[in-house]
Design a protein around this motif. Structure first.
Motif, short mmCIF file in Angstrom:
data_model
loop_
_atom_site.label_atom_id
_atom_site.label_comp_id
_atom_site.label_asym_id
_atom_site.label_seq_id
_atom_site.Cartn_x
_atom_site.Cartn_y
_atom_site.Cartn_z
N GLU A 1 -5.59 2.31 -0.12
CA GLU A 1 -5.98 0.94 0.17
C GLU A 1 -4.82 -0.03 -0.07
O GLU A 1 -3.94 0.22 -0.91
CB GLU A 1 -7.18 0.52 -0.70
CG GLU A 1 -8.47 1.21 -0.34
CD GLU A 1 -9.64 0.70 -1.17
OE1 GLU A 1 -9.41 -0.06 -2.13
OE2 GLU A 1 -10.78 1.08 -0.85
N GLY B 1 0.81 -1.20 0.00
CA GLY B 1 0.00 0.00 0.00
C GLY B 1 0.85 1.26 0.00
O GLY B 1 1.97 1.26 0.52
N SER C 1 -6.49 6.20 -2.94
CA SER C 1 -7.27 5.51 -1.91
C SER C 1 -6.48 5.16 -0.66
O SER C 1 -7.05 5.09 0.43
CB SER C 1 -7.86 4.22 -2.49
OG SER C 1 -6.83 3.26 -2.71
N THR D 1 0.25 5.08 1.18
CA THR D 1 -0.80 5.63 2.04
C THR D 1 -0.72 7.12 2.38
O THR D 1 -1.29 7.52 3.40
CB THR D 1 -0.81 4.82 3.35
OG1 THR D 1 0.51 4.82 3.93
CG2 THR D 1 -1.24 3.38 3.10
#
Length: 265
Positions: free
Chosen positions: A163, A128, A161, A130
């Motif tokens: 995610e 990810g 995102s 982030t």
């Protein structure tokens, strides 16, 4: 809770340098001191002609959960600058680099993994990027590297995102080069880096530059190939049905600074 002091632990064995990200109390998050120490550590390893390959991994069952949030106390710009300097030092390392990933590879962890030439991951790992969770602008250089690796669509998905994606999607998009079953990562990495260490560093160093987009080095590498003896050794070894003994190595500041070592008996 493990109170092991956060640090990077290097070792060199049979031509393979291994750097272990170690901060188990925080899932191997990178502290400011760890970010600062990585370029100097890489410089030392690059200066060692015995080092033919570099493996970056994390202690235990996690690669790196990102930057320790405490680094932001120094200011987001300062923290980001430390991470980018470490990332660029890793990308510029003059020999092949491989990230061996298990568990979380997030934020600054993904930044480091993306700076390696290759990424092998164990099933169950999570990737990810982030900064959107913290309102941080991801560095332009890191964004370009991510786009070059996974394409603009996946890069936008990760950055927009925050995610996490699994190993199946990481493999499909190019964030991972191989995915190994649980318990199989270490053996595969060990086998693969032994292969890399046995190959011609002349070939690898030139390929690393060309793959990075250098377009002004054709004449340089042609001259290196004529002068170093690796080609003659490779052909002779093939004809004699033996393992080649390549002797070319690179200098400490990148593939562009090279030196030849005379063959030894």
């Amino acid at each position: 809770m493990d109170r092991t002091e956060p640090r990077l632990i290097p070792s060199v064995e049979r031509g393979v340098a291994t750097v272990v990200i170690t901060n188990p109390a925080k899932r191997n998050a990178m502290t400011a001191a760890m970010w600062r120490s990585l370029p100097e550590l890489l410089e030392r390893l690059a200066a060692d002609p015995a080092v033919r390959v570099l493996v970056l991994t994390g202690a235990g069952d996690t690669f790196c959960a990102g930057a320790d949030i405490s680094t932001l106390r120094e200011g987001a710009d300062t923290a980001q600058g430390l991470a980018v300097a470490a990332e660029e030092a890793l990308a510029a390392f003059p020999r092949p680099t491989l990230a061996a990933v298990r568990g979380y590879c997030v934020g600054g962890g993904s930044q480091l993994a993306a700076a390696c030439d290759l990424r092998f991951a164990e099933e169950g790992a999570s990737f990810g990027v982030t900064p959107a969770k913290l309102g941080i602008v991801y560095p332009a250089s890191s964004t370009r590297r991510l786009v070059a690796l996974v394409g603009p669509g996946t890069a936008k998905h990760l950055l927009f995102s925050g995610e996490l994606i699994d190993t199946e999607r990481a493999l499909r998009t190019g964030l991972a080069d191989e995915v190994l079953p649980a318990g199989g990562l270490d053996k595969r990495v060990e086998e693969y880096v032994r292969v890399l260490a046995s190959r011609s560093l002349l070939t690898q160093a030139a390929a690393k530059e060309f793959a990075a987009g250098r377009t002004d080095r054709d004449t340089h590498w042609a001259g290196e190939a004529r002068g170093c003896g690796d080609t003659a050794e490779g052909v002779a070894a093939f004809l004699e049905r033996r393992a080649p003994r390549f002797t070319y190595t690179t200098g400490p500041t990148g593939a562009g600074d090279v030196r030849n070592h005379s063959p030894t008996g």
